[in-house]
Design an enzyme around this catalytic site. Structure first.
Site, PDB file in Angstrom:
ATOM      1  N   ARG A   1       1.198  -3.341  -5.953  1.00  0.00           N
ATOM      2  CA  ARG A   1       2.630  -4.025  -6.302  1.00  0.00           C
ATOM      3  C   ARG A   1       3.430  -2.782  -6.878  1.00  0.00           C
ATOM      4  O   ARG A   1       4.633  -2.740  -6.287  1.00  0.00           O
ATOM      5  CB  ARG A   1       2.635  -4.983  -7.353  1.00  0.00           C
ATOM      6  CG  ARG A   1       2.386  -6.463  -6.479  1.00  0.00           C
ATOM      7  CD  ARG A   1       1.767  -7.293  -7.322  1.00  0.00           C
ATOM      8  NE  ARG A   1       0.031  -6.874  -7.409  1.00  0.00           N
ATOM      9  CZ  ARG A   1      -0.975  -7.260  -6.749  1.00  0.00           C
ATOM     10  NH1 ARG A   1      -0.692  -8.046  -5.821  1.00  0.00           N
ATOM     11  NH2 ARG A   1      -1.979  -6.713  -7.071  1.00  0.00           N
ATOM     12  N   THR A   2       2.858  -2.072  -7.657  1.00  0.00           N
ATOM     13  CA  THR A   2       4.025  -1.117  -8.351  1.00  0.00           C
ATOM     14  C   THR A   2       4.308   0.182  -7.544  1.00  0.00           C
ATOM     15  O   THR A   2       5.657   0.219  -7.348  1.00  0.00           O
ATOM     16  CB  THR A   2       3.040  -0.463  -9.513  1.00  0.00           C
ATOM     17  OG1 THR A   2       2.746  -1.613 -10.492  1.00  0.00           O
ATOM     18  CG2 THR A   2       4.267   0.092 -10.633  1.00  0.00           C
TER      19      THR A   2
ATOM     20  N   LYS B   1      -6.780  19.924  -5.928  1.00  0.00           N
ATOM     21  CA  LYS B   1      -7.177  21.494  -5.921  1.00  0.00           C
ATOM     22  C   LYS B   1      -7.139  21.925  -7.240  1.00  0.00           C
ATOM     23  O   LYS B   1      -7.405  23.231  -7.631  1.00  0.00           O
ATOM     24  CB  LYS B   1      -6.226  22.110  -4.750  1.00  0.00           C
ATOM     25  CG  LYS B   1      -6.191  21.721  -3.779  1.00  0.00           C
ATOM     26  CD  LYS B   1      -5.201  22.587  -2.821  1.00  0.00           C
ATOM     27  CE  LYS B   1      -5.130  22.155  -1.496  1.00  0.00           C
ATOM     28  NZ  LYS B   1      -3.734  22.770  -0.856  1.00  0.00           N
TER      29      LYS B   1
ATOM     30  N   ARG C   1       2.246   7.351 -11.725  1.00  0.00           N
ATOM     31  CA  ARG C   1       1.102   6.578 -12.307  1.00  0.00           C
ATOM     32  C   ARG C   1      -0.005   7.575 -12.347  1.00  0.00           C
ATOM     33  O   ARG C   1      -0.408   8.242 -11.471  1.00  0.00           O
ATOM     34  CB  ARG C   1       0.669   5.328 -11.409  1.00  0.00           C
ATOM     35  CG  ARG C   1      -0.613   4.847 -11.709  1.00  0.00           C
ATOM     36  CD  ARG C   1      -1.042   3.333 -11.233  1.00  0.00           C
ATOM     37  NE  ARG C   1      -0.134   2.392 -11.482  1.00  0.00           N
ATOM     38  CZ  ARG C   1      -0.315   1.039 -11.377  1.00  0.00           C
ATOM     39  NH1 ARG C   1      -1.208   0.779 -10.641  1.00  0.00           N
ATOM     40  NH2 ARG C   1       0.493   0.200 -11.919  1.00  0.00           N
TER      41      ARG C   1
ATOM     42  N   HIS D   1       3.154   0.454 -19.516  1.00  0.00           N
ATOM     43  CA  HIS D   1       3.412   0.008 -18.115  1.00  0.00           C
ATOM     44  C   HIS D   1       4.669  -0.667 -18.174  1.00  0.00           C
ATOM     45  O   HIS D   1       4.871  -1.782 -18.121  1.00  0.00           O
ATOM     46  CB  HIS D   1       2.431  -0.875 -17.401  1.00  0.00           C
ATOM     47  CG  HIS D   1       2.712  -1.126 -16.082  1.00  0.00           C
ATOM     48  ND1 HIS D   1       3.677  -0.526 -15.193  1.00  0.00           N
ATOM     49  CD2 HIS D   1       1.571  -1.569 -15.072  1.00  0.00           C
ATOM     50  CE1 HIS D   1       3.463  -0.949 -13.778  1.00  0.00           C
ATOM     51  NE2 HIS D   1       2.173  -1.448 -13.927  1.00  0.00           N
TER      52      HIS D   1
HETATM   53  C1  NCD Z   1      -1.491  -3.814 -13.720  1.00  0.00           C
HETATM   54  C2  NCD Z   1      -1.654  -2.312 -14.142  1.00  0.00           C
HETATM   55  O1  NCD Z   1      -1.632  -1.443 -12.963  1.00  0.00           O
HETATM   56  O2  NCD Z   1      -1.857  -1.958 -14.989  1.00  0.00           O
HETATM   57  N1  NCD Z   1      -1.146  -4.119 -12.345  1.00  0.00           N
HETATM   58  C3  NCD Z   1       0.108  -3.809 -11.805  1.00  0.00           C
HETATM   59  O3  NCD Z   1       0.934  -2.951 -12.025  1.00  0.00           O
HETATM   60  N2  NCD Z   1       0.892  -4.850 -11.646  1.00  0.00           N
HETATM   61  C4  NCD Z   1      -2.430  -4.589 -13.962  1.00  0.00           C
HETATM   62  C5  NCD Z   1      -3.819  -4.468 -13.594  1.00  0.00           C
HETATM   63  O4  NCD Z   1      -4.051  -3.595 -12.999  1.00  0.00           O
HETATM   64  O5  NCD Z   1      -4.642  -5.186 -13.971  1.00  0.00           O
END
Ligand code: NCD
Length: 305
Positions: free
Chosen positions: A51-52, A80, A101, A129
């Site tokens: 999703r993100t 690397k 991320r 997040h």
């Molecule tokens: C979350 C995350 O990556 O922290 N997922 C997300 O981005 N919607 C929650 C999770 O991974 O449990």
């Protein structure tokens, strides 16, 4: 230049504006369809995501911009041995904005110090997040009509769950917020968040182990997955993973207007039978994630429509 590292990077007033913009985008998508023409978003994902990453990319595409990036550390020069600071210097030459991320807490913060483009923290280890929090706030505001005076249950892995950490930081700024922290003893909210955020802001909260005890008093339940990838050994994860399972029977204990949120992905913590309950709001929540990220990209790029 502005980055987004934590939800606190925006004031409550700025968050309101951002959510209003997301609302206008939802209502009038065609008005924004060319707003980012000629602009590029890079997604730098050193950890798995559905999703993100894809909602950031969909957001930029919906705005008429383009996207580039990588979806795992293995397919980038990190494999690397390249540092985050060298990678971001490179990306600054190729894109206008980026979302990162990373499994290490603070990596996006290191990136923003060496970046000449806005950096969005798309999740850093068990820390924060913020774009999920923007999504959560927009969802709560849309469902409930307000963000204050609510009792919110946070359930599951409160130790490693970064979405919960960011959400608490954001919500304590609204009056009348109470938390019920529902977790096994070993996955309690970290002490530094209890003392530096909840106690510091004199926010009312209680910690309980049984979900059944909390359900009747909640306005909102935020479920989370046990964060497998942050455990030191498999055995502990296996013992904890099914600690909470929200099912139709437990939902009978909850008020008629208690919405259920979840950042997703879900594993076993919400039975699929709950999906048809009108209080299940997690699929709506992921849709809001696109509108709020569109609003965020426009805001960080300083583009007004
Ligand atoms: C979350 C995350 O990556 O922290 N997922 C997300 O981005 N919607 C929650 C999770 O991974 O449990």
């Amino acid at each position: 230049m502005r980055h987004l590292m934590s939800p606190l990077d925006f004031s409550v007033e700025e968050l309101d504006k951002l959510m209003d913009l997301a609302g206008d985008i939802e209502a009038n998508p065609e008005k924004y369809a060319h707003a980012c023409e000629g602009k590029k978003l890079a997604t730098l994902f050193y950890e798995p995501s559905t999703r993100t990453r894809l909602s950031h990319e969909a957001a930029m595409l919906n705005l008429g911009g383009s996207i580039l990036g990588f979806s795992s550390a293995d397919s980038s020069s990190a494999a690397k041995g390249e540092s985050v600071s060298d990678t971001i210097r490179t990306i600054s030459c190729y894109a206008d904005i980026c979302a990162m991320r990373h499994p290490k807490e603070g990596a996006p913060m290191v990136a923003c110090r060496h970046s000449s483009i806005p950096v969005i923290n798309a999740g850093d280890g068990g820390h924060q997040h913020p774009t999920q929090t923007l999504t959560d706030l927009l969802t709560i505001r849309s469902l409930k009509g307000h963000l204050d005076h609510m009792t919110i249950g946070l359930c599951g892995d409160l130790k490693f769950g970064r979405t919960v950490h960011s959400l608490i930081h954001a919500l304590v700024r609204y009056p009348g917020i109470k938390f019920v922290l529902i977790s096994p003893e070993e996955l309690r909210l970290p002490g530094y968040i209890r003392s530096d955020v909840l106690d510091q802001k004199q926010v009312e909260y209680e910690e309980v182990v049984r979900l059944e005890d909390a359900l009747p008093k909640l306005d909102l339940l935020y479920m989370t997955r046990v964060q497998k990838e942050r455990f030191f050994n498999e055995e502990d994860y296996v013992r904890m993973k099914d600690f909470y399972i929200l099912d139709a029977k437990k939902m009978e204990l909850a008020p008629k207007d208690m919405y259920v949120l979840h950042p997703l992905p879900r594993v076993n913590e919400i039975s699929v039978e709950v999906d048809k309950d009108p209080r299940a709001a997690y699929f709506k929540q992921m849709q809001y994630g696109v509108y709020i990220r569109m609003a965020l990209i426009l805001t960080l790029l300083g583009i007004e429509v």
